[in-house]
Scaffold this motif. Sequence first.
Motif, PDB file in Angstrom:
ATOM      1  N   LEU A 164       0.818  -1.215   0.000  1.00 25.01           N
ATOM      2  CA  LEU A 164       0.000   0.000   0.000  1.00 25.01           C
ATOM      3  C   LEU A 164       0.852   1.265   0.000  1.00 25.01           C
ATOM      4  N   ALA A 165       2.073   1.171   0.491  1.00 25.83           N
ATOM      5  CA  ALA A 165       2.952   2.342   0.551  1.00 25.83           C
ATOM      6  C   ALA A 165       3.249   2.905  -0.840  1.00 25.83           C
ATOM      7  N   MET A 166       3.112   2.074  -1.864  1.00 25.05           N
ATOM      8  CA  MET A 166       3.353   2.529  -3.232  1.00 25.05           C
ATOM      9  C   MET A 166       2.106   3.161  -3.863  1.00 25.05           C
ATOM     10  N   ARG A 167       1.010   3.165  -3.131  1.00 28.77           N
ATOM     11  CA  ARG A 167      -0.262   3.747  -3.594  1.00 28.77           C
ATOM     12  C   ARG A 167      -0.639   3.254  -4.987  1.00 28.77           C
ATOM     13  N   PRO A 168      -0.761   1.953  -5.138  1.00 27.06           N
ATOM     14  CA  PRO A 168      -1.124   1.405  -6.448  1.00 27.06           C
ATOM     15  C   PRO A 168      -2.594   1.655  -6.770  1.00 27.06           C
ATOM     16  N   GLU A 169      -2.926   1.576  -8.031  1.00 31.18           N
ATOM     17  CA  GLU A 169      -4.319   1.693  -8.454  1.00 31.18           C
ATOM     18  C   GLU A 169      -5.056   0.369  -8.275  1.00 31.18           C
ATOM     19  N   VAL A 170      -4.315  -0.729  -8.380  1.00 29.53           N
ATOM     20  CA  VAL A 170      -4.892  -2.066  -8.279  1.00 29.53           C
ATOM     21  C   VAL A 170      -4.066  -2.866  -7.274  1.00 29.53           C
ATOM     22  N   MET A 171      -4.761  -3.515  -6.328  1.00 33.98           N
ATOM     23  CA  MET A 171      -4.077  -4.370  -5.362  1.00 33.98           C
ATOM     24  C   MET A 171      -4.444  -5.828  -5.610  1.00 33.98           C
ATOM     25  N   LEU A 172      -3.414  -6.671  -5.673  1.00 33.80           N
ATOM     26  CA  LEU A 172      -3.588  -8.103  -5.888  1.00 33.80           C
ATOM     27  C   LEU A 172      -3.204  -8.851  -4.614  1.00 33.80           C
ATOM     28  N   PHE A 173      -4.051  -9.775  -4.206  1.00 37.72           N
ATOM     29  CA  PHE A 173      -3.789 -10.579  -3.007  1.00 37.72           C
ATOM     30  C   PHE A 173      -3.849 -12.054  -3.398  1.00 37.72           C
ATOM     31  N   ASP A 174      -2.724 -12.738  -3.249  1.00 34.52           N
ATOM     32  CA  ASP A 174      -2.644 -14.126  -3.701  1.00 34.52           C
ATOM     33  C   ASP A 174      -2.618 -15.073  -2.502  1.00 34.52           C
ATOM     34  N   GLU A 175      -3.800 -15.582  -2.114  1.00 30.91           N
ATOM     35  CA  GLU A 175      -3.894 -16.570  -1.028  1.00 30.91           C
ATOM     36  C   GLU A 175      -3.069 -16.122   0.179  1.00 30.91           C
ATOM     37  N   VAL A 176      -3.334 -14.911   0.647  1.00 31.43           N
ATOM     38  CA  VAL A 176      -2.447 -14.298   1.639  1.00 31.43           C
ATOM     39  C   VAL A 176      -2.512 -14.971   3.009  1.00 31.43           C
ATOM     40  N   THR A 177      -3.471 -15.873   3.223  1.00 30.82           N
ATOM     41  CA  THR A 177      -3.535 -16.560   4.521  1.00 30.82           C
ATOM     42  C   THR A 177      -3.110 -18.022   4.438  1.00 30.82           C
ATOM     43  N   SER A 178      -2.771 -18.505   3.240  1.00 33.32           N
ATOM     44  CA  SER A 178      -2.550 -19.944   3.081  1.00 33.32           C
ATOM     45  C   SER A 178      -1.288 -20.437   3.789  1.00 33.32           C
ATOM     46  N   ALA A 179      -0.314 -19.558   4.034  1.00 32.18           N
ATOM     47  CA  ALA A 179       0.924 -19.971   4.692  1.00 32.18           C
ATOM     48  C   ALA A 179       0.888 -19.734   6.198  1.00 32.18           C
ATOM     49  N   LEU A 180      -0.259 -19.297   6.718  1.00 30.12           N
ATOM     50  CA  LEU A 180      -0.351 -18.931   8.132  1.00 30.12           C
ATOM     51  C   LEU A 180      -0.938 -20.059   8.969  1.00 30.12           C
ATOM     52  N   ASP A 181      -0.513 -20.115  10.225  1.00 23.34           N
ATOM     53  CA  ASP A 181      -1.168 -21.010  11.169  1.00 23.34           C
ATOM     54  C   ASP A 181      -2.619 -20.551  11.345  1.00 23.34           C
ATOM     55  N   PRO A 182      -3.542 -21.489  11.587  1.00 24.14           N
ATOM     56  CA  PRO A 182      -4.967 -21.131  11.644  1.00 24.14           C
ATOM     57  C   PRO A 182      -5.288 -20.003  12.613  1.00 24.14           C
ATOM     58  N   GLU A 183      -4.583 -19.939  13.740  1.00 15.83           N
ATOM     59  CA  GLU A 183      -4.924 -18.918  14.722  1.00 15.83           C
ATOM     60  C   GLU A 183      -4.487 -17.517  14.281  1.00 15.83           C
ATOM     61  N   LEU A 184      -3.676 -17.419  13.217  1.00 13.67           N
ATOM     62  CA  LEU A 184      -3.203 -16.124  12.743  1.00 13.67           C
ATOM     63  C   LEU A 184      -3.979 -15.611  11.542  1.00 13.67           C
ATOM     64  N   VAL A 185      -4.833 -16.452  10.973  1.00 13.68           N
ATOM     65  CA  VAL A 185      -5.556 -16.079   9.759  1.00 13.68           C
ATOM     66  C   VAL A 185      -6.457 -14.876   9.999  1.00 13.68           C
ATOM     67  N   GLY A 186      -7.161 -14.871  11.137  1.00 10.58           N
ATOM     68  CA  GLY A 186      -8.141 -13.829  11.412  1.00 10.58           C
ATOM     69  C   GLY A 186      -7.558 -12.433  11.415  1.00 10.58           C
ATOM     70  N   GLU A 187      -6.347 -12.276  11.958  1.00  7.30           N
ATOM     71  CA  GLU A 187      -5.786 -10.929  12.057  1.00  7.30           C
ATOM     72  C   GLU A 187      -5.483 -10.346  10.678  1.00  7.30           C
ATOM     73  N   VAL A 188      -5.096 -11.193   9.740  1.00  8.60           N
ATOM     74  CA  VAL A 188      -4.830 -10.717   8.379  1.00  8.60           C
ATOM     75  C   VAL A 188      -6.134 -10.429   7.646  1.00  8.60           C
ATOM     76  N   LEU A 189      -7.114 -11.319   7.786  1.00 10.64           N
ATOM     77  CA  LEU A 189      -8.405 -11.083   7.131  1.00 10.64           C
ATOM     78  C   LEU A 189      -9.059  -9.814   7.651  1.00 10.64           C
ATOM     79  N   ASN A 190      -8.875  -9.514   8.929  1.00 12.63           N
ATOM     80  CA  ASN A 190      -9.454  -8.286   9.483  1.00 12.63           C
ATOM     81  C   ASN A 190      -8.874  -7.044   8.808  1.00 12.63           C
ATOM     82  N   VAL A 191      -7.571  -7.073   8.512  1.00 11.72           N
ATOM     83  CA  VAL A 191      -6.950  -5.942   7.817  1.00 11.72           C
ATOM     84  C   VAL A 191      -7.555  -5.775   6.429  1.00 11.72           C
ATOM     85  N   LEU A 192      -7.741  -6.893   5.732  1.00  8.65           N
ATOM     86  CA  LEU A 192      -8.323  -6.816   4.390  1.00  8.65           C
ATOM     87  C   LEU A 192      -9.782  -6.362   4.437  1.00  8.65           C
TER      88      LEU A 192
END
Length: 256
Positions: A164-192
């Motif tokens: 986001l620091a680059m202020r893009p016009e389009v943001m792509l998110f590629d399975e951003v929670t797939s590498a996380l332990d289950p208990e950490l998924v929620g904190e990332v989804l909340n940001v999105l």
Amino acid sequence: MAPIVKMRKVNKSYGELRVLCDLDLEIAPGEHLAVIGSSGSGKSTLLRLLMTIEKPDSGHIEIGGDSVWQMPSDKGPVPADQGHLRRIRGKVGMVFQHFNLFPHLKVLQNLTLAPINVLSLSRAEAEERAQDLLRMVGLESKVDAYPAQLSGGQKQRVAIARALAMRPEVMLFDEVTSALDPELVGEVLNVLRELAKSSEMTMIVVTHEMNFAREIANRVIFFGQGRIIEDDTPEVIFTDPNHERTREFLRTTLNA
């Protein structure tokens, strides 16, 4: 309103494996698009083409009205040079499955490196922008931490802030929670979720989190074997899909 992303008859193969087949897709400015489908259906390849990490075998891609792989000249369109590709990449931000943070740089440095060197921001301006974004993702206290000192969820939130620091016009998110332990998924989804609510930025989210896709997207496409099988609102896709392949995928996924 003209689409911010346009793809026409895009094909991509790896050897004998055809990953995208005559793909046609338009995405409107400000749209929040969720891309769902089985592994190997072409979802991540779609994002890699938009990020110019991969080049299509054939077809045409435009981002923000500019052709990605061609540029104008006095003699008509010619293959894009590196300057043109850099300009296209400046319109697009991507967050990967595995964070891709620079391990030798502190969090603040990870966020300011590209804005200083690519956007020519002053260090003070880049650091102010970084601090604002770290507050947004709840990590303002981690400015001096190295990636190795962060949890997986924290690393992914830093990666989102860095994009986001680059202020893009389009943001792509590629399975951003797939590498996380289950208990950490929620904190990332909340940001999105907060980003989707508060931003008019175009978002393309490849995800296996079906409930999350239904919540944040205003449009969902279901991919199968390199093609768009179904393209509709979340209400239709998740409540009464038109295609049996979509229904079978959702039965399998939601009952897993």
